[in-house]
Design a protein around this motif. Sequence first.
Motif, PDB file in Angstrom:
ATOM      1  N   GLY A   1       0.818  -1.207   0.000  1.00  0.00           N
ATOM      2  CA  GLY A   1       0.000   0.000   0.000  1.00  0.00           C
ATOM      3  C   GLY A   1       0.851   1.256   0.000  1.00  0.00           C
ATOM      4  N   THR A   2       0.237   2.342  -0.415  1.00  0.00           N
ATOM      5  CA  THR A   2       0.856   3.660  -0.383  1.00  0.00           C
ATOM      6  C   THR A   2       0.168   4.483   0.691  1.00  0.00           C
ATOM      7  N   ARG A   3       0.920   4.892   1.713  1.00  0.00           N
ATOM      8  CA  ARG A   3       0.363   5.718   2.789  1.00  0.00           C
ATOM      9  C   ARG A   3       0.200   7.135   2.289  1.00  0.00           C
ATOM     10  N   MET A   4      -0.963   7.724   2.599  1.00  0.00           N
ATOM     11  CA  MET A   4      -1.251   9.101   2.201  1.00  0.00           C
ATOM     12  C   MET A   4      -1.692   9.867   3.436  1.00  0.00           C
ATOM     13  N   ASP A   5      -1.006  10.962   3.702  1.00  0.00           N
ATOM     14  CA  ASP A   5      -1.310  11.775   4.880  1.00  0.00           C
ATOM     15  C   ASP A   5      -0.765  13.173   4.623  1.00  0.00           C
ATOM     16  N   ASN A   6      -1.654  14.121   4.380  1.00  0.00           N
ATOM     17  CA  ASN A   6      -1.245  15.508   4.176  1.00  0.00           C
ATOM     18  C   ASN A   6      -2.384  16.427   4.609  1.00  0.00           C
ATOM     19  N   ASP A   7      -2.410  17.663   4.136  1.00  0.00           N
ATOM     20  CA  ASP A   7      -3.452  18.587   4.585  1.00  0.00           C
ATOM     21  C   ASP A   7      -4.832  18.278   4.004  1.00  0.00           C
ATOM     22  N   GLN A   8      -4.917  17.421   2.965  1.00  0.00           N
ATOM     23  CA  GLN A   8      -6.205  17.096   2.352  1.00  0.00           C
ATOM     24  C   GLN A   8      -6.678  15.670   2.616  1.00  0.00           C
TER      25      GLN A   8
ATOM     26  N   TYR B   1      -9.719  10.419   6.559  1.00  0.00           N
ATOM     27  CA  TYR B   1     -10.631  10.886   5.523  1.00  0.00           C
ATOM     28  C   TYR B   1      -9.885  11.072   4.204  1.00  0.00           C
ATOM     29  N   THR B   2     -10.664  11.072   3.129  1.00  0.00           N
ATOM     30  CA  THR B   2     -10.140  11.383   1.800  1.00  0.00           C
ATOM     31  C   THR B   2     -10.360  12.873   1.551  1.00  0.00           C
ATOM     32  N   PRO B   3      -9.779  13.430   0.492  1.00  0.00           N
ATOM     33  CA  PRO B   3     -10.007  14.852   0.211  1.00  0.00           C
ATOM     34  C   PRO B   3     -11.480  15.101  -0.139  1.00  0.00           C
ATOM     35  N   ARG B   4     -11.978  16.282   0.196  1.00  0.00           N
ATOM     36  CA  ARG B   4     -13.289  16.707  -0.304  1.00  0.00           C
ATOM     37  C   ARG B   4     -13.002  17.356  -1.647  1.00  0.00           C
ATOM     38  N   HIS B   5     -13.419  16.683  -2.729  1.00  0.00           N
ATOM     39  CA  HIS B   5     -12.984  17.101  -4.057  1.00  0.00           C
ATOM     40  C   HIS B   5     -13.969  16.684  -5.136  1.00  0.00           C
ATOM     41  N   THR B   6     -13.708  17.149  -6.350  1.00  0.00           N
ATOM     42  CA  THR B   6     -14.444  16.729  -7.543  1.00  0.00           C
ATOM     43  C   THR B   6     -13.430  16.352  -8.619  1.00  0.00           C
ATOM     44  N   HIS B   7     -13.896  15.578  -9.580  1.00  0.00           N
ATOM     45  CA  HIS B   7     -13.109  15.248 -10.765  1.00  0.00           C
ATOM     46  C   HIS B   7     -14.079  14.781 -11.840  1.00  0.00           C
ATOM     47  N   PRO B   8     -13.670  14.756 -13.099  1.00  0.00           N
ATOM     48  CA  PRO B   8     -14.621  14.459 -14.170  1.00  0.00           C
ATOM     49  C   PRO B   8     -15.047  12.997 -14.289  1.00  0.00           C
ATOM     50  N   TRP B   9     -14.341  12.069 -13.687  1.00  0.00           N
ATOM     51  CA  TRP B   9     -14.678  10.656 -13.852  1.00  0.00           C
ATOM     52  C   TRP B   9     -15.549  10.171 -12.688  1.00  0.00           C
ATOM     53  N   PRO B  10     -16.380   9.162 -12.952  1.00  0.00           N
ATOM     54  CA  PRO B  10     -17.183   8.552 -11.894  1.00  0.00           C
ATOM     55  C   PRO B  10     -16.378   7.478 -11.170  1.00  0.00           C
ATOM     56  N   HIS B  11     -16.888   7.027 -10.034  1.00  0.00           N
ATOM     57  CA  HIS B  11     -16.331   5.829  -9.423  1.00  0.00           C
ATOM     58  C   HIS B  11     -17.395   5.038  -8.694  1.00  0.00           C
ATOM     59  N   ILE B  12     -17.088   3.764  -8.531  1.00  0.00           N
ATOM     60  CA  ILE B  12     -17.968   2.807  -7.861  1.00  0.00           C
ATOM     61  C   ILE B  12     -17.262   2.384  -6.590  1.00  0.00           C
ATOM     62  N   ASN B  13     -18.010   2.339  -5.485  1.00  0.00           N
ATOM     63  CA  ASN B  13     -17.420   1.989  -4.201  1.00  0.00           C
ATOM     64  C   ASN B  13     -18.218   0.883  -3.523  1.00  0.00           C
ATOM     65  N   TYR B  14     -17.486  -0.001  -2.847  1.00  0.00           N
ATOM     66  CA  TYR B  14     -18.091  -1.073  -2.058  1.00  0.00           C
ATOM     67  C   TYR B  14     -17.377  -1.109  -0.713  1.00  0.00           C
ATOM     68  N   ILE B  15     -18.138  -1.010   0.372  1.00  0.00           N
ATOM     69  CA  ILE B  15     -17.549  -0.959   1.711  1.00  0.00           C
ATOM     70  C   ILE B  15     -17.268  -2.381   2.201  1.00  0.00           C
TER      71      ILE B  15
ATOM     72  N   PRO C   1     -21.067   9.940  -9.293  1.00  0.00           N
ATOM     73  CA  PRO C   1     -20.933  10.447 -10.665  1.00  0.00           C
ATOM     74  C   PRO C   1     -19.775  11.430 -10.785  1.00  0.00           C
ATOM     75  N   GLY C   2     -19.296  11.630 -11.981  1.00  0.00           N
ATOM     76  CA  GLY C   2     -18.258  12.616 -12.219  1.00  0.00           C
ATOM     77  C   GLY C   2     -18.738  14.015 -11.867  1.00  0.00           C
ATOM     78  N   ASN C   3     -17.808  14.854 -11.479  1.00  0.00           N
ATOM     79  CA  ASN C   3     -18.053  16.267 -11.175  1.00  0.00           C
ATOM     80  C   ASN C   3     -18.965  16.505  -9.971  1.00  0.00           C
ATOM     81  N   LYS C   4     -19.095  15.546  -9.077  1.00  0.00           N
ATOM     82  CA  LYS C   4     -19.863  15.716  -7.840  1.00  0.00           C
ATOM     83  C   LYS C   4     -18.893  15.813  -6.673  1.00  0.00           C
ATOM     84  N   LEU C   5     -19.103  16.792  -5.803  1.00  0.00           N
ATOM     85  CA  LEU C   5     -18.269  16.952  -4.615  1.00  0.00           C
ATOM     86  C   LEU C   5     -18.461  15.740  -3.714  1.00  0.00           C
ATOM     87  N   HIS C   6     -17.338  15.130  -3.270  1.00  0.00           N
ATOM     88  CA  HIS C   6     -17.440  13.937  -2.433  1.00  0.00           C
ATOM     89  C   HIS C   6     -16.245  13.799  -1.503  1.00  0.00           C
ATOM     90  N   GLN C   7     -16.470  13.038  -0.415  1.00  0.00           N
ATOM     91  CA  GLN C   7     -15.424  12.754   0.570  1.00  0.00           C
ATOM     92  C   GLN C   7     -15.858  11.558   1.413  1.00  0.00           C
TER      93      GLN C   7
END
Length: 115
Positions: free
Chosen positions: A11-18, A49-63, A88-94
């Motif tokens: 895995g890649t550890r991610m930890d910053n201001d976002q 937490y993940t960043p609160r962000h948007t991007h043009p592509w969609p994603h599918i998530n399973y917990i 969906p793409g372009n929706k604010l999410h976190q």
Amino acid sequence: MIVSHERDVLGTRMDNDQIKNAVKKVLISPAHGWEGYVMREFELGEGGYTPRHTHPWPHINYILEGEGSLHLDGQDFLLEAGSFAFVPGNKLHQFTNTGKGRFAFICIVPEEGDK
């Protein structure tokens, strides 16, 4: 082609201001023959937490494990093992870990979403 187990994927550890207390594992990608898509596992530790962000592509998530929330387009949704979501793409999410222990989920995106 690949047959493996997530425990064997580095895995890649991610930890910053976002993004806080997160690990990303790329499980299946074009490198394994799945052209155009990438399946990742994200693990958020307690308070993570993940960043609160948007991007043009969609994603599918399973917990997979734990308790968390998904902020999506102005609404907050509670999530637990077995929950799933289409973002969906372009929706604010976190995603946020709201429970004790780890909060883990699968995230499938088009290839451009994993750059």
